[in-house]
Design a protein around this motif. Sequence first.
Motif, short mmCIF file in Angstrom:
data_model
loop_
_atom_site.label_atom_id
_atom_site.label_comp_id
_atom_site.label_asym_id
_atom_site.label_seq_id
_atom_site.Cartn_x
_atom_site.Cartn_y
_atom_site.Cartn_z
N ALA A 109 116.08 51.73 119.74
CA ALA A 109 116.03 52.56 118.54
C ALA A 109 115.34 51.81 117.39
O ALA A 109 115.15 52.37 116.32
CB ALA A 109 117.43 52.97 118.12
N CYS A 110 114.97 50.55 117.64
CA CYS A 110 114.29 49.74 116.63
C CYS A 110 113.03 49.13 117.23
O CYS A 110 112.90 49.00 118.44
CB CYS A 110 115.22 48.62 116.14
SG CYS A 110 116.72 49.21 115.32
N TYR A 130 112.05 51.79 112.43
CA TYR A 130 110.83 52.60 112.46
C TYR A 130 110.65 53.33 111.14
O TYR A 130 111.64 53.73 110.51
CB TYR A 130 110.91 53.64 113.58
CG TYR A 130 110.73 53.09 114.98
CD1 TYR A 130 109.45 52.83 115.47
CD2 TYR A 130 111.82 52.86 115.80
CE1 TYR A 130 109.28 52.33 116.75
CE2 TYR A 130 111.65 52.36 117.09
CZ TYR A 130 110.38 52.11 117.56
OH TYR A 130 110.20 51.62 118.83
N PRO A 131 109.42 53.50 110.68
CA PRO A 131 109.19 54.29 109.46
C PRO A 131 109.80 55.68 109.59
O PRO A 131 109.68 56.32 110.63
CB PRO A 131 107.66 54.36 109.37
CG PRO A 131 107.18 53.16 110.11
CD PRO A 131 108.16 52.97 111.24
N ASN A 171 120.18 58.07 115.04
CA ASN A 171 120.07 58.44 113.65
C ASN A 171 121.29 59.23 113.19
O ASN A 171 121.71 59.13 112.05
CB ASN A 171 118.81 59.27 113.41
CG ASN A 171 117.60 58.40 113.14
OD1 ASN A 171 117.73 57.34 112.57
ND2 ASN A 171 116.43 58.87 113.54
N ARG A 172 121.84 60.05 114.10
CA ARG A 172 123.02 60.84 113.74
C ARG A 172 124.29 60.00 113.81
O ARG A 172 125.25 60.27 113.12
CB ARG A 172 123.13 62.06 114.66
CG ARG A 172 122.03 63.09 114.44
CD ARG A 172 122.37 64.38 115.16
NE ARG A 172 122.49 64.20 116.58
CZ ARG A 172 121.50 64.32 117.45
NH1 ARG A 172 120.29 64.60 117.01
NH2 ARG A 172 121.70 64.16 118.74
N LYS A 225 112.34 48.88 103.29
CA LYS A 225 110.94 49.27 103.43
C LYS A 225 110.62 49.22 104.92
O LYS A 225 110.40 48.15 105.48
CB LYS A 225 110.05 48.31 102.65
CG LYS A 225 108.55 48.59 102.79
CD LYS A 225 108.15 49.88 102.09
CE LYS A 225 106.65 50.04 102.08
NZ LYS A 225 106.22 51.28 101.41
N LEU A 226 110.63 50.39 105.56
CA LEU A 226 110.42 50.44 107.00
C LEU A 226 108.92 50.52 107.28
O LEU A 226 108.26 51.50 106.93
CB LEU A 226 111.17 51.63 107.60
CG LEU A 226 112.69 51.63 107.32
CD1 LEU A 226 113.35 52.80 107.96
CD2 LEU A 226 113.31 50.33 107.78
#
Length: 261
Positions: A251-252, A194-195, A64-65, A213-214
């Motif tokens: 990560a997904c 991911y949401p 994410n970073r 739209k996760l």
Amino acid sequence: MSRRPNTGRRFGDSGSMPFVGAFHPKSRPSPLLSVGLVVVGALLIVGYLYHGSGGQSGDIAALNRHDGGVSCTQEVQRLIPILKKAYGDSMRKVLHVGPETCSVVSQLLKEEDTEAWGVEPYDLDDADGNCKSLVHKGIVRAADVKFPLPYRPKSFSLVIVSDALDYLSPKYLNKTVPELARVSADGLVILSGYPGQQRAKVAELSKFGRPAKLRSSSWWIRFFIQTSLEENETAIKKFEQAAAKKSYKSACQVFHLKPLH
């Protein structure tokens, strides 16, 4: 067509040390006290920096970073060795659908006994030399994934899609996902965010016309059932075994579906 996320990160001024001037000028603190104050100050600075950096390096948090968010298309490139273990001969003819597909296709073409094609949901006006070459050869094409793909049924052994379905409304997903399964002979692999994740591709909004739209895994599973798509239990088991051997955590979200016959 710039897709570079904003990687800038600002930290606030750490401010002055709270201990300066705390003693009367005529008083002379002992050397031990001075050393103690220096140690405490250092610990405060380290703690501040540690907190600002997130304090941990978990897989999803770290990604994410990185570059401002998560890219499932980049995740596909990390997954290729694991997918080969899970799908074996089904990796002989692969179609990747998603942004920056030229990078994925280029990597797949380096794999032994693997042919690859790509569908790019963006325009390719500012593509680099390698991507233009793939387009010229007909290996990669730009196409709106809301509409039927220009391929015959079972044209590919495996279809992989990333960073594209998250931008479609259910109205278009009902047509697009079965269409992806239609052109696959052995299976369909979907990578979805991911949401709550921050997406790396902030420029995609102008291309898809709506923010990502996760959706949760339970939402996707209900969707698969409603569209008569079955999860590929055999592929899921092999994928999980291959991922465990490499201590890999995606990560997904990764979904494995059977093709439409």
